[in-house]
Design a protein around this motif. Sequence first.
Motif, PDB file in Angstrom:
ATOM      1  N   VAL A  93     -35.631   0.967   6.342  1.00 13.38           N
ATOM      2  CA  VAL A  93     -34.305   0.952   5.709  1.00 13.38           C
ATOM      3  C   VAL A  93     -33.694  -0.422   5.927  1.00 13.38           C
ATOM      4  CG1 VAL A  93     -32.025   2.009   5.627  1.00 13.38           C
ATOM      5  CG2 VAL A  93     -34.030   3.420   6.147  1.00 13.38           C
ATOM      6  N   TRP A  94     -33.208  -1.036   4.867  1.00 12.98           N
ATOM      7  CA  TRP A  94     -32.640  -2.388   4.940  1.00 12.98           C
ATOM      8  C   TRP A  94     -31.582  -2.477   6.032  1.00 12.98           C
ATOM      9  CZ3 TRP A  94     -34.253  -6.568   2.030  1.00 12.98           C
ATOM     10  CH2 TRP A  94     -33.466  -7.730   2.132  1.00 12.98           C
ATOM     11  N   ASP A  95     -31.722  -3.444   6.902  1.00 14.59           N
ATOM     12  CA  ASP A  95     -30.809  -3.645   8.030  1.00 14.59           C
ATOM     13  C   ASP A  95     -30.074  -4.967   7.828  1.00 14.59           C
ATOM     14  OD1 ASP A  95     -29.523  -4.110  10.447  1.00 14.59           O
ATOM     15  OD2 ASP A  95     -31.176  -3.331  11.661  1.00 14.59           O
ATOM     16  N   THR A  96     -28.780  -4.908   7.641  1.00 16.65           N
ATOM     17  CA  THR A  96     -28.004  -6.117   7.339  1.00 16.65           C
ATOM     18  C   THR A  96     -28.024  -7.133   8.476  1.00 16.65           C
ATOM     19  OG1 THR A  96     -25.998  -4.953   8.107  1.00 16.65           O
ATOM     20  CG2 THR A  96     -26.439  -4.950   5.734  1.00 16.65           C
ATOM     21  N   ASP A  97     -28.379  -6.703   9.670  1.00 14.27           N
ATOM     22  CA  ASP A  97     -28.425  -7.619  10.812  1.00 14.27           C
ATOM     23  C   ASP A  97     -29.786  -8.297  10.977  1.00 14.27           C
ATOM     24  OD1 ASP A  97     -25.779  -7.048  11.544  1.00 14.27           O
ATOM     25  OD2 ASP A  97     -26.416  -5.275  12.680  1.00 14.27           O
ATOM     26  N   LYS A  98     -30.751  -7.934  10.118  1.00 18.82           N
ATOM     27  CA  LYS A  98     -32.106  -8.465  10.271  1.00 18.82           C
ATOM     28  C   LYS A  98     -32.621  -8.979   8.940  1.00 18.82           C
ATOM     29  CE  LYS A  98     -33.120  -5.244  14.050  1.00 18.82           C
ATOM     30  NZ  LYS A  98     -34.010  -4.149  14.508  1.00 18.82           N
TER      31      LYS A  98
ATOM     32  N   GLU B 160     -34.226 -11.758   7.754  1.00 17.64           N
ATOM     33  CA  GLU B 160     -35.592 -12.261   7.618  1.00 17.64           C
ATOM     34  C   GLU B 160     -36.625 -11.158   7.818  1.00 17.64           C
ATOM     35  OE1 GLU B 160     -36.415 -15.128   6.447  1.00 17.64           O
ATOM     36  OE2 GLU B 160     -34.299 -15.667   6.291  1.00 17.64           O
ATOM     37  N   GLU B 161     -36.361 -10.268   8.758  1.00 16.18           N
ATOM     38  CA  GLU B 161     -37.284  -9.155   8.976  1.00 16.18           C
ATOM     39  C   GLU B 161     -37.323  -8.253   7.749  1.00 16.18           C
ATOM     40  OE1 GLU B 161     -37.675  -5.150  11.747  1.00 16.18           O
ATOM     41  OE2 GLU B 161     -36.639  -6.904  12.578  1.00 16.18           O
TER      42      GLU B 161
ATOM     43  N   ALA C 150     -40.193  -6.196   3.020  1.00 23.68           N
ATOM     44  CA  ALA C 150     -40.244  -6.001   1.568  1.00 23.68           C
ATOM     45  C   ALA C 150     -41.511  -6.622   0.992  1.00 23.68           C
ATOM     46  CB  ALA C 150     -39.007  -6.597   0.907  1.00 23.68           C
ATOM     47  N   ALA C 151     -41.874  -7.793   1.496  1.00 26.93           N
ATOM     48  CA  ALA C 151     -43.073  -8.482   0.999  1.00 26.93           C
ATOM     49  C   ALA C 151     -44.341  -7.713   1.362  1.00 26.93           C
ATOM     50  CB  ALA C 151     -43.132  -9.893   1.567  1.00 26.93           C
ATOM     51  N   GLN C 152     -44.306  -7.008   2.487  1.00 27.66           N
ATOM     52  CA  GLN C 152     -45.480  -6.262   2.939  1.00 27.66           C
ATOM     53  C   GLN C 152     -45.522  -4.841   2.376  1.00 27.66           C
ATOM     54  OE1 GLN C 152     -44.949  -6.473   7.165  1.00 27.66           O
ATOM     55  NE2 GLN C 152     -45.388  -8.666   7.278  1.00 27.66           N
TER      56      GLN C 152
ATOM     57  N   LYS D 201     -27.834  -3.324   0.411  1.00 28.28           N
ATOM     58  CA  LYS D 201     -28.609  -3.241  -0.835  1.00 28.28           C
ATOM     59  C   LYS D 201     -29.323  -4.565  -1.090  1.00 28.28           C
ATOM     60  CE  LYS D 201     -25.409   0.022  -3.043  1.00 28.28           C
ATOM     61  NZ  LYS D 201     -24.550   0.243  -4.235  1.00 28.28           N
ATOM     62  N   GLY D 202     -30.324  -4.841  -0.291  1.00 33.31           N
ATOM     63  CA  GLY D 202     -31.048  -6.103  -0.407  1.00 33.31           C
ATOM     64  C   GLY D 202     -31.817  -6.220  -1.710  1.00 33.31           C
ATOM     65  N   ARG D 203     -31.720  -7.365  -2.363  1.00 38.28           N
ATOM     66  CA  ARG D 203     -32.383  -7.529  -3.656  1.00 38.28           C
ATOM     67  C   ARG D 203     -33.899  -7.589  -3.519  1.00 38.28           C
ATOM     68  NH1 ARG D 203     -31.007 -13.758  -5.527  1.00 38.28           N
ATOM     69  NH2 ARG D 203     -31.661 -14.810  -3.618  1.00 38.28           N
ATOM     70  N   SER D 204     -34.407  -7.938  -2.346  1.00 38.61           N
ATOM     71  CA  SER D 204     -35.855  -8.011  -2.148  1.00 38.61           C
ATOM     72  C   SER D 204     -36.531  -6.652  -2.313  1.00 38.61           C
ATOM     73  CB  SER D 204     -36.177  -8.561  -0.749  1.00 38.61           C
ATOM     74  OG  SER D 204     -35.700  -9.875  -0.598  1.00 38.61           O
ATOM     75  N   VAL D 205     -35.766  -5.575  -2.138  1.00 34.79           N
ATOM     76  CA  VAL D 205     -36.341  -4.229  -2.240  1.00 34.79           C
ATOM     77  C   VAL D 205     -36.899  -3.971  -3.635  1.00 34.79           C
ATOM     78  CG1 VAL D 205     -35.830  -1.755  -2.092  1.00 34.79           C
ATOM     79  CG2 VAL D 205     -34.840  -3.334  -0.424  1.00 34.79           C
ATOM     80  N   SER D 206     -36.257  -4.537  -4.646  1.00 28.05           N
ATOM     81  CA  SER D 206     -36.700  -4.321  -6.025  1.00 28.05           C
ATOM     82  C   SER D 206     -37.578  -5.456  -6.544  1.00 28.05           C
ATOM     83  CB  SER D 206     -35.487  -4.167  -6.955  1.00 28.05           C
ATOM     84  OG  SER D 206     -34.700  -5.354  -6.940  1.00 28.05           O
TER      85      SER D 206
END
Length: 233
Positions: A113-118, A120-121, A126-128, A154-159
């Motif tokens: 689950v996207w974590d706003t405090d992390k 880069e992680e 998302a890349a993996q 709602k990180g854009r990398s998810v999509s």
Amino acid sequence: MSYGTIHNRDSFLDDIAKQLGRKRSKHIERPTWTHSPQQYVFQDASSDELADHLEEYCEQIHTECIRTLSISLQEVVEKVVETNGGGEVIVWDDPRFSQYGLSSLLDRQNVHVWDTDKREENIQKAAQANVGITFSDITLSESGTVVLFNGGGKGRSVSLLPTTYIAIILKSTIVPRMTQAAQYIHQKVEGGEDISSCINFITGPSNSADIEMNLVVGVHGPVKATYIIVEDC
């Protein structure tokens, strides 16, 4: 220089107007157009008809479309993930996942689950990931486009980064076309509401026809895309 302060703006704009040989316009009124055909596309379509057209159009954008009821949403999401190879999954930190019965999905070991405090992680996850899942904030029936208000959880990398992208579309979010999405965003701005600094319009999986108009799907983003329309929402 203090944050948010624009220095010498007036003198700069006055100089440009002078060079153009005219007075500087300080107040711009929105024109009243004689014709506004964009307002009439699917004007009388019901929510069911908009959903029907969206489903039909998905064939043209190489996107699987599944329709379900909210009570079966988790089962359908799990099946789509499995059909696309399973593996690592990344999702938004979005209350709608719990609201529509997907809480147990978030607790699984292979789900991040996207974590706003992390930041880069999150991007690395998302890349993996094999699958990224989000809800659609607005959905355009005419073009098969999901509109995502990115920011915060709602990180854009998810999509963008996973191999497969799943968009959960509540039927109530489906509007005729880009016109209504732009009006919605404009109304929020006019009302002084904070809106996302990044709004993504996604139409199926990534594709390109730059080389001799030969369509290639999955060139710079998700290779596969699935839309899940939740009928009773």
